[in-house]
Scaffold this motif. Structure first.
Motif, PDB file in Angstrom:
ATOM      1  N   MET A   1     -77.122  49.479   1.538  1.00  0.00           N
ATOM      2  CA  MET A   1     -77.186  50.689   2.324  1.00  0.00           C
ATOM      3  C   MET A   1     -75.876  51.442   2.141  1.00  0.00           C
ATOM      4  N   SER A   2     -75.987  52.743   2.125  1.00  0.00           N
ATOM      5  CA  SER A   2     -74.825  53.604   1.994  1.00  0.00           C
ATOM      6  C   SER A   2     -74.891  54.671   3.080  1.00  0.00           C
ATOM      7  N   ILE A   3     -73.751  54.927   3.702  1.00  0.00           N
ATOM      8  CA  ILE A   3     -73.719  55.927   4.772  1.00  0.00           C
ATOM      9  C   ILE A   3     -72.758  57.031   4.370  1.00  0.00           C
ATOM     10  N   SER A   4     -73.233  58.270   4.468  1.00  0.00           N
ATOM     11  CA  SER A   4     -72.380  59.427   4.206  1.00  0.00           C
ATOM     12  C   SER A   4     -72.472  60.381   5.386  1.00  0.00           C
ATOM     13  N   VAL A  88     -78.352  51.503 -12.263  1.00  0.00           N
ATOM     14  CA  VAL A  88     -77.799  52.845 -12.390  1.00  0.00           C
ATOM     15  C   VAL A  88     -78.807  53.740 -13.103  1.00  0.00           C
ATOM     16  N   LEU A  89     -79.037  54.902 -12.545  1.00  0.00           N
ATOM     17  CA  LEU A  89     -79.845  55.920 -13.202  1.00  0.00           C
ATOM     18  C   LEU A  89     -78.887  56.767 -14.036  1.00  0.00           C
ATOM     19  N   VAL A  90     -79.023  56.704 -15.348  1.00  0.00           N
ATOM     20  CA  VAL A  90     -78.139  57.444 -16.246  1.00  0.00           C
ATOM     21  C   VAL A  90     -78.569  58.901 -16.261  1.00  0.00           C
ATOM     22  N   GLU A  91     -77.614  59.805 -16.020  1.00  0.00           N
ATOM     23  CA  GLU A  91     -77.902  61.239 -15.950  1.00  0.00           C
ATOM     24  C   GLU A  91     -77.525  61.991 -17.212  1.00  0.00           C
ATOM     25  N   ARG A  92     -76.421  61.578 -17.849  1.00  0.00           N
ATOM     26  CA  ARG A  92     -75.979  62.295 -19.046  1.00  0.00           C
ATOM     27  C   ARG A  92     -74.943  61.459 -19.780  1.00  0.00           C
ATOM     28  N   PHE A  93     -74.593  61.941 -20.961  1.00  0.00           N
ATOM     29  CA  PHE A  93     -73.558  61.321 -21.769  1.00  0.00           C
ATOM     30  C   PHE A  93     -72.458  62.343 -21.987  1.00  0.00           C
ATOM     31  N   GLN A  94     -71.198  61.924 -21.817  1.00  0.00           N
ATOM     32  CA  GLN A  94     -70.054  62.801 -22.044  1.00  0.00           C
ATOM     33  C   GLN A  94     -69.431  62.444 -23.388  1.00  0.00           C
ATOM     34  N   PRO A  95     -69.756  63.206 -24.440  1.00  0.00           N
ATOM     35  CA  PRO A  95     -69.254  62.872 -25.778  1.00  0.00           C
ATOM     36  C   PRO A  95     -67.723  62.848 -25.862  1.00  0.00           C
ATOM     37  N   ARG A  96     -67.060  63.762 -25.177  1.00  0.00           N
ATOM     38  CA  ARG A  96     -65.598  63.829 -25.239  1.00  0.00           C
ATOM     39  C   ARG A  96     -64.960  62.526 -24.765  1.00  0.00           C
ATOM     40  N   LEU A  97     -65.525  61.948 -23.708  1.00  0.00           N
ATOM     41  CA  LEU A  97     -65.000  60.701 -23.157  1.00  0.00           C
ATOM     42  C   LEU A  97     -65.692  59.466 -23.716  1.00  0.00           C
ATOM     43  N   GLN A  98     -66.780  59.692 -24.455  1.00  0.00           N
ATOM     44  CA  GLN A  98     -67.602  58.586 -24.946  1.00  0.00           C
ATOM     45  C   GLN A  98     -68.064  57.699 -23.804  1.00  0.00           C
ATOM     46  N   GLY A 102     -73.826  58.152 -14.457  1.00  0.00           N
ATOM     47  CA  GLY A 102     -75.041  57.854 -13.716  1.00  0.00           C
ATOM     48  C   GLY A 102     -74.744  57.644 -12.248  1.00  0.00           C
ATOM     49  N   ARG A 103     -75.807  57.342 -11.500  1.00  0.00           N
ATOM     50  CA  ARG A 103     -75.689  57.121 -10.057  1.00  0.00           C
ATOM     51  C   ARG A 103     -76.377  55.817  -9.690  1.00  0.00           C
ATOM     52  N   THR A 104     -75.747  55.119  -8.730  1.00  0.00           N
ATOM     53  CA  THR A 104     -76.364  53.918  -8.196  1.00  0.00           C
ATOM     54  C   THR A 104     -77.425  54.339  -7.177  1.00  0.00           C
ATOM     55  N   SER A 105     -78.168  53.368  -6.678  1.00  0.00           N
ATOM     56  CA  SER A 105     -79.185  53.674  -5.666  1.00  0.00           C
ATOM     57  C   SER A 105     -78.550  54.158  -4.366  1.00  0.00           C
ATOM     58  N   SER A 106     -77.247  53.902  -4.180  1.00  0.00           N
ATOM     59  CA  SER A 106     -76.559  54.407  -2.993  1.00  0.00           C
ATOM     60  C   SER A 106     -75.786  55.693  -3.297  1.00  0.00           C
ATOM     61  N   ASN A 107     -76.096  56.331  -4.412  1.00  0.00           N
ATOM     62  CA  ASN A 107     -75.577  57.637  -4.797  1.00  0.00           C
ATOM     63  C   ASN A 107     -74.106  57.625  -5.221  1.00  0.00           C
ATOM     64  N   ARG A 108     -73.580  56.465  -5.577  1.00  0.00           N
ATOM     65  CA  ARG A 108     -72.226  56.420  -6.127  1.00  0.00           C
ATOM     66  C   ARG A 108     -72.288  56.879  -7.578  1.00  0.00           C
ATOM     67  N   VAL A 109     -71.384  57.759  -7.964  1.00  0.00           N
ATOM     68  CA  VAL A 109     -71.325  58.230  -9.340  1.00  0.00           C
ATOM     69  C   VAL A 109     -70.483  57.256 -10.153  1.00  0.00           C
TER      70      VAL A 109
END
Length: 126
Positions: A1-4, A88-98, A102-109
């Motif tokens: 569980m995550s609380i914000s 983790v749900l992967v959202e994108r790839f940052q080529p510059r940083l390689q 993504g985000r965890t189920s508790s919305n942590r990036v």
């Protein structure tokens, strides 16, 4: 569980004691995330007619203090996850940083690198 939570500092009439109670609440709850803002009047709201009694510099100071306190809480909460496996749900790839983002189920990036042959082996979360 995550609380914000969402927090506004410097609302009309907010005292230093009120602000201290907000900080105490942060410490007690230990929110995973807090979205914080400086109060500003909005047209056609009940607060629009109230006297804005907290000076802008004080609002800025309170926001800085609040955000620094929350950052320390988030660091501690994130440290508790070291060594755990998270979905983790992967959202994108940052080529510059390689790195993937993504985000965890508790919305942590998370930013992370893929190691080995596939997405099942990841390291460098942070």
């Amino acid at each position: 569980m995550s609380i914000s939570t969402d927090l506004i500092v410097g609302f009309c009439g907010e005292t230093e004691e009120d602000f201290g109670e907000t900080l105490s609440l942060l410490d007690t709850v230990g929110y995973d995330q807090a979205f914080s803002f400086i109060y500003s009047p909005r047209p056609d709201t009940p607060a629009a007619g109230l006297a804005d009694t907290v000076p802008e510099e004080e609002k800025k100071r309170r926001l800085t203090v609040l955000m620094e306190r929350q950052a320390q809480i988030q660091i501690q909460r994130n440290r508790e996850l070291i060594g755990q496996e998270l979905e983790v749900l992967v959202e994108r790839f940052q080529p510059r940083l390689q790195q993937a983002v993504g985000r965890t189920s508790s919305n942590r990036v998370l930013n992370f690198r893929v190691v080995g042959n596939g997405w099942g082996n990841i390291s460098g979360c942070g």
